[in-house]
Design an enzyme around this catalytic site. Structure first.
Site, PDB file in Angstrom:
ATOM      1  N   HIS A  39       3.952 -53.448  29.458  1.00  0.00           N
ATOM      2  CA  HIS A  39       4.598 -52.900  30.658  1.00  0.00           C
ATOM      3  C   HIS A  39       4.011 -53.470  31.943  1.00  0.00           C
ATOM      4  O   HIS A  39       4.638 -53.398  32.996  1.00  0.00           O
ATOM      5  CB  HIS A  39       4.603 -51.358  30.638  1.00  0.00           C
ATOM      6  CG  HIS A  39       3.329 -50.713  31.064  1.00  0.00           C
ATOM      7  ND1 HIS A  39       2.387 -50.263  30.174  1.00  0.00           N
ATOM      8  CD2 HIS A  39       2.834 -50.427  32.294  1.00  0.00           C
ATOM      9  CE1 HIS A  39       1.372 -49.726  30.839  1.00  0.00           C
ATOM     10  NE2 HIS A  39       1.621 -49.818  32.129  1.00  0.00           N
ATOM     11  N   ASP A  84       3.358 -51.551  23.128  1.00  0.00           N
ATOM     12  CA  ASP A  84       3.058 -51.881  24.528  1.00  0.00           C
ATOM     13  C   ASP A  84       1.854 -52.826  24.585  1.00  0.00           C
ATOM     14  O   ASP A  84       0.743 -52.419  24.912  1.00  0.00           O
ATOM     15  CB  ASP A  84       2.796 -50.577  25.298  1.00  0.00           C
ATOM     16  CG  ASP A  84       2.705 -50.797  26.800  1.00  0.00           C
ATOM     17  OD1 ASP A  84       2.953 -51.934  27.257  1.00  0.00           O
ATOM     18  OD2 ASP A  84       2.377 -49.830  27.515  1.00  0.00           O
ATOM     19  N   SER A 175      -3.705 -49.455  33.605  1.00  0.00           N
ATOM     20  CA  SER A 175      -2.861 -49.981  32.534  1.00  0.00           C
ATOM     21  C   SER A 175      -3.275 -51.375  32.110  1.00  0.00           C
ATOM     22  O   SER A 175      -3.644 -52.199  32.947  1.00  0.00           O
ATOM     23  CB  SER A 175      -1.410 -50.063  33.007  1.00  0.00           C
ATOM     24  OG  SER A 175      -0.846 -48.794  33.064  1.00  0.00           O
TER      25      SER A 175
END
Length: 218
Positions: A39, A84, A175
């Site tokens: 992502h 992911d 992230s």
């Protein structure tokens, strides 16, 4: 990271900052690749992404590498947030120093609930808060998969969760960064209910993607 402390220089030599041109995600390095979350890379072009290694301070330039290729796992599902995981191939080999070192990947899936793990990142220090200049570190605990499934519907075995207490955990900008147990990267920061509001953080389980990582690091 919410509830963390300043990481000392050189303690996490595998951690990098991804920028376009501002810091947007974390990652960890091998010789020619950066491991991160899918992502983080979706919607980005290789021309805008740079990889910054060797410094715990965002405002102190050390080693900068250009992205040559962004590789997103083709099974990444942005709605379910599964698979992911992504890689950045940089335009030249990363040069190792005391402050820049590759991360070890797991050889077995032995991590269990209650195990202590270390998360690092330059994510916000509270919801909508500032990005810290100094890399943050925090020790978290692995959560039982079933417990995590109650909080995050659709969780799969290729994901892993952490939790300690309200007011501790990952936030925007963390992230793609590494979750490490005993010097081995077991997770990649994927998602959570922002931020540190009492629900587990979810990570991509690195062990589940070892084949994919190997195949894509040509």
């Amino acid at each position: 990271i919410v509830g963390g402390t300043d990481a000392p220089r050189g303690k996490y030599p595998y951690q990098v900052s991804l920028r376009a041109p501002k810091h947007f995600c974390g990652g960890s390095i091998s010789k020619r690749y950066v491991l991160t979350a899918a992502h983080c890379l979706v919607g980005k072009s290789k021309h805008q992404v740079t990889v910054h290694a060797g410094s715990v301070l965002l405002n102190k330039e050390e080693a900068v590498y250009n992205a040559e290729e962004l590789i997103v796992n083709k099974n990444y599902n942005s709605i379910r947030l599964i698979n992911d995981i992504g890689l950045i191939r940089v335009s030249k080999d990363i040069s190792y120093t005391q402050l820049v070192q590759p991360v070890k990947l797991p050889v077995s899936n032995t991590i269990k609930a209650g195990d202590p793990v270390v998360l690092t990142g330059w994510g916000r220090i509270y919801v909508n808060g500032p990005i810290p200049n100094n890399l943050q570190q925090i020790t978290l605990s692995i959560v039982n998969q079933q417990t995590c499934k109650f909080k995050h519907w659709g969780l799969t075995d290729s994901q892993i969760c952490t939790f300690t207490k309200l007011g501790e955990g990952a936030c925007d900008g963390d992230s793609g960064g590494p979750l490490v147990a005993n010097g081995v990267q077991i997770g990649i920061v994927s998602y959570g209910h922002p931020c540190a509001v009492g629900s587990p953080n979810v990570f991509t389980r690195v062990y589940s993607f070892l084949d994919w990582i190997q195949k894509n690091q040509l």
